[in-house]
Write a protein that holds these residues in place. Structure first.
Motif, PDB file in Angstrom:
ATOM      1  N   ALA A 127      14.120   1.978  13.459  1.00 20.33           N
ATOM      2  CA  ALA A 127      14.479   2.945  12.421  1.00 20.33           C
ATOM      3  C   ALA A 127      13.232   3.565  11.796  1.00 20.33           C
ATOM      4  CB  ALA A 127      15.332   2.274  11.349  1.00 20.33           C
ATOM      5  N   VAL A 128      12.211   2.759  11.539  1.00 22.26           N
ATOM      6  CA  VAL A 128      10.977   3.272  10.954  1.00 22.26           C
ATOM      7  C   VAL A 128      10.267   4.212  11.922  1.00 22.26           C
ATOM      8  CG1 VAL A 128       8.639   2.598  10.214  1.00 22.26           C
ATOM      9  CG2 VAL A 128      10.626   1.393   9.325  1.00 22.26           C
ATOM     10  N   SER A 129      10.324   3.888  13.219  1.00 30.28           N
ATOM     11  CA  SER A 129       9.633   4.748  14.187  1.00 30.28           C
ATOM     12  C   SER A 129      10.279   6.122  14.295  1.00 30.28           C
ATOM     13  CB  SER A 129       9.588   4.081  15.559  1.00 30.28           C
ATOM     14  OG  SER A 129      10.879   4.026  16.124  1.00 30.28           O
ATOM     15  N   LEU A 157       0.833  -1.210   0.000  1.00 30.56           N
ATOM     16  CA  LEU A 157       0.000   0.000   0.000  1.00 30.56           C
ATOM     17  C   LEU A 157       0.860   1.250   0.000  1.00 30.56           C
ATOM     18  CD1 LEU A 157      -2.737  -1.092   2.549  1.00 30.56           C
ATOM     19  CD2 LEU A 157      -2.974  -0.873   0.074  1.00 30.56           C
ATOM     20  N   PHE A 158       1.935   1.239   0.764  1.00 27.49           N
ATOM     21  CA  PHE A 158       2.842   2.387   0.835  1.00 27.49           C
ATOM     22  C   PHE A 158       3.477   2.651  -0.528  1.00 27.49           C
ATOM     23  CE2 PHE A 158       6.967   4.346   1.812  1.00 27.49           C
ATOM     24  CZ  PHE A 158       6.542   5.453   2.526  1.00 27.49           C
ATOM     25  N   ARG A 179      10.915   9.926   9.213  1.00 24.17           N
ATOM     26  CA  ARG A 179       9.787  10.760   8.796  1.00 24.17           C
ATOM     27  C   ARG A 179       9.336  10.266   7.430  1.00 24.17           C
ATOM     28  NH1 ARG A 179       8.616  15.699  11.159  1.00 24.17           N
ATOM     29  NH2 ARG A 179       7.852  16.289   9.110  1.00 24.17           N
ATOM     30  N   LEU A 180       8.457   9.270   7.439  1.00 27.01           N
ATOM     31  CA  LEU A 180       7.949   8.722   6.194  1.00 27.01           C
ATOM     32  C   LEU A 180       6.795   9.587   5.695  1.00 27.01           C
ATOM     33  CD1 LEU A 180       7.885   4.944   7.152  1.00 27.01           C
ATOM     34  CD2 LEU A 180       9.547   6.107   5.725  1.00 27.01           C
ATOM     35  N   PRO A 181       6.667   9.720   4.378  1.00 27.75           N
ATOM     36  CA  PRO A 181       5.540  10.508   3.867  1.00 27.75           C
ATOM     37  C   PRO A 181       4.223   9.835   4.233  1.00 27.75           C
ATOM     38  CG  PRO A 181       6.690   9.397   2.085  1.00 27.75           C
ATOM     39  CD  PRO A 181       7.488   9.162   3.323  1.00 27.75           C
TER      40      PRO A 181
END
Length: 182
Positions: free
Chosen positions: A113-115, A46-47, A118-120
């Motif tokens: 790392a994901v937390s 989905l991302f 700053r992911l769109p």
């Protein structure tokens, strides 16, 4: 994040399963790790579909699937040649528990790392706009359940079954080839 943590927990369960040398414990650990991997794959698909131009989402998904296929193909060979080449006795299998502990750190490091990344993020307005472009109403419901939730659940189940089928094929590929040669 939830998928990575479930996958991490499943990988951690391999430690006691190898200590106990228990097939049911290995099955449970594999199931939980597979469940986490299914959640991660669904979210990543989905991302990948949402990031970038709408007209090129199929190309991005195809590239991501191609990269994943390389990993799914090489990882069993790598595990067989490097990790379990000398695991012919119970003591050697117990020694492999350290490998599972090291492998369990990967999803945990990735989750951390994901937390902190700053992911769109797609806003509700952007998602509604894309849904309108696809000429689908996201508010449509069947038996009181929104179609978007039904689609998400069916996509998750399809992904879970696809991973199980891929793993079964890769695990038994040598047997299939040997059987067809005879």
């Amino acid at each position: 994040m939830a998928g990575l943590l479930i996958f991490w927990f499943g990988m951690l369960l391999f430690w006691p399963a190898t200590v106990l040398i228990s097939l049911p414990a290995l099955f449970v650990a594999s199931f939980i790790a597979g469940l986490g991997a299914s959640i991660v794959e669904t979210a990543v698909d989905l991302f990948v579909a949402l990031c970038g131009p709408v007209g090129r989402r199929e190309m991005r998904l195809s590239i991501a699937r191609g990269i994943q296929a390389v990993g799914w193909t090489t990882s069993p060979m790598l595990a067989q040649q490097v990790l379990f080449k000398y695991s012919t006795t119970a003591a050697a299998l117990v020694a492999a528990q350290w490998v599972f502990l090291v492998l369990a750190t990967g999803p945990l490091v990735l989750a951390v790392a994901v937390s902190f990344s700053r992911l769109p993020e797609a806003s509700d307005e952007e998602l509604n706009e894309r849904a309108e472009r696809c000429q689908q109403d996201p508010r449509v419901s069947v038996c009181g359940v929104r179609v978007t939730w039904i689609t998400l659940i069916l996509g998750f189940l399809a992904q879970f079954c696809a991973i199980g089928a891929e793993e079964a094929l890769q695990t038994n590929f040598n047997s299939f080839v040997t059987f067809n040669e005879a």
